[in-house]
Motif scaffolding. Structure first.
Motif, mmCIF file in Angstrom:
data_model
loop_
_atom_site.group_PDB
_atom_site.id
_atom_site.type_symbol
_atom_site.label_atom_id
_atom_site.label_comp_id
_atom_site.label_asym_id
_atom_site.label_seq_id
_atom_site.Cartn_x
_atom_site.Cartn_y
_atom_site.Cartn_z
ATOM 1 N N ILE A 90 0.837 -1.206 0.000
ATOM 2 C CA ILE A 90 0.000 0.000 0.000
ATOM 3 C C ILE A 90 0.871 1.255 0.000
ATOM 4 N N VAL A 91 1.944 1.251 0.781
ATOM 5 C CA VAL A 91 2.849 2.402 0.816
ATOM 6 C C VAL A 91 3.483 2.610 -0.559
ATOM 7 N N VAL A 92 3.920 1.539 -1.195
ATOM 8 C CA VAL A 92 4.516 1.656 -2.531
ATOM 9 C C VAL A 92 3.477 2.183 -3.515
ATOM 10 N N ALA A 93 2.267 1.654 -3.465
ATOM 11 C CA ALA A 93 1.208 2.111 -4.371
ATOM 12 C C ALA A 93 0.910 3.588 -4.155
ATOM 13 N N GLN A 94 0.940 4.026 -2.905
ATOM 14 C CA GLN A 94 0.677 5.435 -2.569
ATOM 15 C C GLN A 94 1.748 6.350 -3.155
ATOM 16 N N ASN A 95 2.971 5.853 -3.266
ATOM 17 C CA ASN A 95 4.098 6.701 -3.641
ATOM 18 C C ASN A 95 4.658 6.438 -5.032
ATOM 19 N N SER A 96 4.078 5.509 -5.767
ATOM 20 C CA SER A 96 4.599 5.194 -7.097
ATOM 21 C C SER A 96 3.454 4.988 -8.084
ATOM 22 N N PRO A 97 3.135 6.012 -8.863
ATOM 23 C CA PRO A 97 2.071 5.856 -9.868
ATOM 24 C C PRO A 97 2.365 4.726 -10.860
ATOM 25 N N GLU A 98 3.635 4.499 -11.149
ATOM 26 C CA GLU A 98 3.991 3.426 -12.087
ATOM 27 C C GLU A 98 3.600 2.062 -11.523
ATOM 28 N N PHE A 99 3.828 1.874 -10.227
ATOM 29 C CA PHE A 99 3.455 0.618 -9.576
ATOM 30 C C PHE A 99 1.942 0.448 -9.584
ATOM 31 N N THR A 100 1.224 1.505 -9.262
ATOM 32 C CA THR A 100 -0.235 1.458 -9.193
ATOM 33 C C THR A 100 -0.841 1.229 -10.564
ATOM 34 N N ALA A 101 -0.234 1.754 -11.594
ATOM 35 C CA ALA A 101 -0.785 1.635 -12.952
ATOM 36 C C ALA A 101 -0.854 0.185 -13.427
ATOM 37 N N LYS A 102 0.100 -0.634 -13.052
ATOM 38 C CA LYS A 102 0.116 -2.022 -13.530
ATOM 39 C C LYS A 102 -1.112 -2.821 -13.084
ATOM 40 N N PRO A 103 -1.475 -2.847 -11.794
ATOM 41 C CA PRO A 103 -2.688 -3.592 -11.442
ATOM 42 C C PRO A 103 -3.965 -2.964 -12.002
ATOM 43 N N VAL A 104 -3.970 -1.637 -12.151
ATOM 44 C CA VAL A 104 -5.151 -0.996 -12.744
ATOM 45 C C VAL A 104 -5.303 -1.427 -14.197
ATOM 46 N N GLU A 105 -4.206 -1.453 -14.936
ATOM 47 C CA GLU A 105 -4.243 -1.915 -16.329
ATOM 48 C C GLU A 105 -4.703 -3.366 -16.406
#
Length: 102
Positions: free
Chosen positions: A56-71
């Motif tokens: 969750i902390v990584v997802a909060q601070n890295s849009p690139e990380f968050t984009a992969k599961p959203v895609e």
């Protein structure tokens, strides 16, 4: 700069904000020696709860990380919609009904 490309103080603030909101549990604060020999107080995530919270902390601070599961989520939805039979229209429901008058 650490792996996420964020300053240490920004990550610490982000972790504290997530803890205050009740999104994650407070991780242990430990003194750890950096590769340069300097002592730092760092949050340490451990056990399954810590793994979840660190993601969750990584997802909060890295849009690139968050984009992969959203895609991936969008891809799964598109695949599910492509394999589902089409929904009948509202009109077809009403045309198959028998009107009962009392």
């Amino acid at each position: 700069m650490p792996l996420l490309g964020s300053q240490h103080s920004n990550l610490k603030t982000s972790i504290e904000r997530l803890v205050d909101r009740g999104v994650i549990e407070a991780p242990a604060l430990q003194e750890l020696r950096s590769s340069s020999g300097q002592l730092n107080k760092d949050y340490v995530f451990s056990d399954p709860q810590g793994k979840r919270d660190s993601i969750i902390v990584v997802a909060q601070n890295s849009p690139e990380f968050t984009a992969k599961p959203v895609e991936r989520w969008h891809e799964l939805i598109a695949n599910t919609e492509a394999t589902m039979p089409p929904r009948p229209s509202k009109r077809s429901y009403t045309s198959n009904c028998t009107r009962l008058n009392f």
